[in-house]
Design a protein around this motif. Structure first.
Motif, short mmCIF file in Angstrom:
data_model
loop_
_atom_site.label_atom_id
_atom_site.label_comp_id
_atom_site.label_asym_id
_atom_site.label_seq_id
_atom_site.Cartn_x
_atom_site.Cartn_y
_atom_site.Cartn_z
N LYS A 15 35.49 10.72 14.14
CA LYS A 15 34.14 10.65 14.70
C LYS A 15 33.64 12.03 15.11
O LYS A 15 32.53 12.44 14.73
CB LYS A 15 34.11 9.72 15.93
N THR A 16 34.44 12.74 15.91
CA THR A 16 33.98 14.03 16.43
C THR A 16 33.81 15.05 15.30
O THR A 16 32.80 15.76 15.26
CB THR A 16 34.98 14.54 17.50
N THR A 17 34.77 15.08 14.39
CA THR A 17 34.67 16.01 13.25
C THR A 17 33.41 15.70 12.44
O THR A 17 32.67 16.61 12.06
CB THR A 17 35.94 15.89 12.37
N ALA A 38 28.95 11.62 23.87
CA ALA A 38 28.97 10.42 24.72
C ALA A 38 30.41 9.99 25.02
O ALA A 38 30.63 8.89 25.52
CB ALA A 38 28.19 9.29 24.05
N ASP A 39 31.37 10.85 24.69
CA ASP A 39 32.78 10.56 24.98
C ASP A 39 33.20 11.34 26.22
O ASP A 39 33.71 12.46 26.13
CB ASP A 39 33.64 10.94 23.77
N GLY A 40 32.97 10.76 27.36
CA GLY A 40 33.21 11.45 28.64
C GLY A 40 34.67 11.72 28.92
O GLY A 40 34.99 12.60 29.72
N ILE A 83 24.86 11.89 17.80
CA ILE A 83 25.65 11.42 18.94
C ILE A 83 27.08 11.13 18.54
O ILE A 83 27.33 10.32 17.63
CB ILE A 83 25.03 10.14 19.57
N ASP A 84 28.03 11.79 19.23
CA ASP A 84 29.46 11.48 19.05
C ASP A 84 29.83 10.46 20.13
O ASP A 84 29.42 10.59 21.28
CB ASP A 84 30.28 12.76 19.22
N THR A 85 30.59 9.45 19.76
CA THR A 85 30.89 8.36 20.70
C THR A 85 32.40 8.23 20.94
O THR A 85 33.20 8.68 20.14
CB THR A 85 30.35 7.02 20.15
#
Ligand SMILES: Nc1ncnc2c1ncn2[C@@H]1O[C@H](COP(=O)(O)OP(=O)(O)OP(=O)(O)O)[C@@H](O)[C@H]1O
Ligand SMILES: [Mg+2]
Length: 212
Positions: A15-17, A38-40, A83-85
């Motif tokens: 996801k992040t990549t 959005a990944d706290g 948006i990264d989740t």
């Protein structure tokens, strides 16, 4: 404004990549981009943006009312938000919120049994999103990542996902050092990579949808 939400139920599914390279491909194509982490818990995108000195802002916004908060910040200022989740098992409400304001949802996954097995949960989330949006679902596409060149499995899984009723973008992201070593670094020539091809196809999808 385009809002691309990158999501998957599964942790470690790129996801992040994917969010990082998609955001850069859009920036390189001339769009004014805002990236949202959005990944706290991990804040990987936020850290990567700062370490890699990205040429567009990355903000942290790991909240379940993202769909309410983000428009106030981004509307009129950006052409595209990526948006990264977080993995949605832990943070489904945040992922749901990020999908509620999406124009496009991208689900990166490897064409493998374990990742294919988790797709129904993504589909259910999209059904819930469509309900919350009065039936107006965002464009949805699966993006195969960590593929091995010439492996027959890629096309087998493409057909399986298609039979389930979902679309797999034609470009696939190979399992490459370029991506596994990318965290924390600047990103260049994303538009010329498979991610660039995927973004172009993804946005074409929308054009086709409008014509239809
Ligand atoms: N195409 C690729 N080729 C090789 N390695 C990859 C590729 N895409 C991602 N990776 C690697 O796989 C791992 C997981 O990727 P990433 O952090 O992007 O996934 P994620 O879904 O954001 O994970 P999390 O759920 O923990 O947030 C990382 O080590 C990353 O470098
Ligand atoms: Mg991540």
């Amino acid at each position: 404004m385009l809002v691309i939400t990158v999501l998957n139920l599964k942790g470690g599914s790129s996801k992040t990549t994917s969010a990082a390279f998609i955001a850069h491909a859009m920036h390189e194509s001339g769009l004014k981009v805002l990236a949202v982490d959005a990944d706290g818990e991990n804040e990987s995108l936020l850290q990567w943006g700062s370490l890699g000195e990205w040429p567009f802002p990355v903000i942290g916004m790991a909240v379940p009312n993202l769909h309410r908060q983000l428009p106030g910040i981004a509307n009129g200022k950006y052409d595209a938000v990526v948006i990264d989740t977080p993995p949605m098992k832990e943070q489904r409400s945040i992922v749901l919120s990020a999908a509620r304001l999406a124009t496009h949802v991208v689900c990166p996954m490897a064409p493998t049994p374990i990742e294919y097995n988790r797709l129904p949960a993504v589909r259910q989330l999209l059904v819930d999103v469509a309900d919350l949006r009065d039936g107006d679902a965002p464009a949805f596409a699966v993006l195969f990542t960590r593929t091995v060149s010439n492996a027959a499995s890629t096309e087998v899984y493409r057909e399986m996902v298609a039979e389930d009723g979902d679309y797999v973008l034609k470009p696939t992201i190979g399992r490459l050092e370029r991506y596994s070593q990318a965290f924390g670094m600047p990103i260049e020539n994303a538009l010329n990579s498979a991610y660039g091809d995927a973004v172009i196809e993804l946005l074409d999808l929308d054009v086709q949808k409008e014509i239809a």
